[in-house]
Scaffold this motif. Structure first.
Motif, PDB file in Angstrom:
ATOM      1  N   GLY A   9      -0.542   6.449   1.306  1.00 53.87           N
ATOM      2  CA  GLY A   9       0.101   5.390   0.540  1.00 53.87           C
ATOM      3  C   GLY A   9       1.387   5.842  -0.118  1.00 53.87           C
ATOM      4  N   GLY A  23       0.566   2.809  -2.904  1.00 55.97           N
ATOM      5  CA  GLY A  23      -0.852   2.506  -2.744  1.00 55.97           C
ATOM      6  C   GLY A  23      -1.215   2.278  -1.293  1.00 55.97           C
ATOM      7  N   SER A  24      -2.451   1.917  -1.097  1.00 50.74           N
ATOM      8  CA  SER A  24      -2.990   1.665   0.234  1.00 50.74           C
ATOM      9  C   SER A  24      -2.623   0.260   0.683  1.00 50.74           C
ATOM     10  CB  SER A  24      -4.516   1.815   0.171  1.00 50.74           C
ATOM     11  OG  SER A  24      -5.124   1.168   1.247  1.00 50.74           O
ATOM     12  N   ALA A  25      -2.552   0.063   1.993  1.00 47.08           N
ATOM     13  CA  ALA A  25      -2.239  -1.256   2.540  1.00 47.08           C
ATOM     14  C   ALA A  25      -3.299  -2.280   2.161  1.00 47.08           C
ATOM     15  CB  ALA A  25      -2.082  -1.180   4.053  1.00 47.08           C
ATOM     16  N   ASP A  45      -4.602  -2.410  -0.876  1.00 48.14           N
ATOM     17  CA  ASP A  45      -4.402  -2.672  -2.305  1.00 48.14           C
ATOM     18  C   ASP A  45      -3.714  -4.027  -2.475  1.00 48.14           C
ATOM     19  OD1 ASP A  45      -3.619  -2.724  -4.969  1.00 48.14           O
ATOM     20  OD2 ASP A  45      -2.661  -0.765  -4.940  1.00 48.14           O
ATOM     21  N   TYR A  79       0.009  -3.807  -2.917  1.00 46.89           N
ATOM     22  CA  TYR A  79       0.762  -3.023  -1.937  1.00 46.89           C
ATOM     23  C   TYR A  79       2.048  -3.733  -1.509  1.00 46.89           C
ATOM     24  CZ  TYR A  79       1.868  -0.490   2.352  1.00 46.89           C
ATOM     25  OH  TYR A  79       2.500   0.228   3.330  1.00 46.89           O
ATOM     26  N   ARG A 129       4.721  -3.772  -4.307  1.00 44.09           N
ATOM     27  CA  ARG A 129       5.298  -2.439  -4.551  1.00 44.09           C
ATOM     28  C   ARG A 129       6.163  -1.978  -3.384  1.00 44.09           C
ATOM     29  NH1 ARG A 129      -0.277  -0.004  -6.678  1.00 44.09           N
ATOM     30  NH2 ARG A 129      -0.236  -0.846  -8.775  1.00 44.09           N
ATOM     31  N   LEU A 130       5.661  -2.191  -2.176  1.00 42.85           N
ATOM     32  CA  LEU A 130       6.425  -1.789  -1.001  1.00 42.85           C
ATOM     33  C   LEU A 130       7.713  -2.600  -0.914  1.00 42.85           C
ATOM     34  CD1 LEU A 130       6.546  -0.035   1.544  1.00 42.85           C
ATOM     35  CD2 LEU A 130       5.388  -1.900   2.749  1.00 42.85           C
TER      36      LEU A 130
END
Length: 101
Positions: free
Chosen positions: A4, A16-18, A20, A23, A26-27
């Motif tokens: 992540g 974070g994880s996909a 989350d 996610y 944030r991405l």
């Protein structure tokens, strides 16, 4: 996709994880920090509206390229989506018979 942690353009951020729920947000913020100058260079707003217009233009070019028998842009888009932990684009190159099946 792994831990992540992402690094884009020398910027490292834990998004974070996909799986989350935060996610995508944030991405998106991380990616926009790199996209903003590129969007401005091509006359687009350095925000979500510019990203939406860029996505629309890329999708149109991809459809045009596929219609002409090419697939390079489609493949590059899916490589980028894989690296970012996003679902792959659907292959629109299926034949008419397959579509009706």
């Amino acid at each position: 996709p792994g831990s992540g942690a992402r690094e884009i353009g020398g910027i490292s951020m834990r998004v974070g994880s996909a799986t989350d729920v935060n996610y995508g947000r944030r991405l998106g913020a991380l990616v926009l920090s790199v996209q903003a100058p590129i969007l401005q260079r091509y006359g687009l707003q350095p925000d979500s509206s510019g990203v939406a217009r860029m996505k629309h233009a890329m999708h149109r070019r991809m459809i045009e390229q596929i219609a002409q028998g090419g697939s390079r842009l489609f493949e590059l888009a899916n490589q980028a989506r894989f690296i970012l932990g996003l679902t792959q684009l659907r292959d629109t190159r299926i034949g008419f018979e397959e579509m009706l099946a």
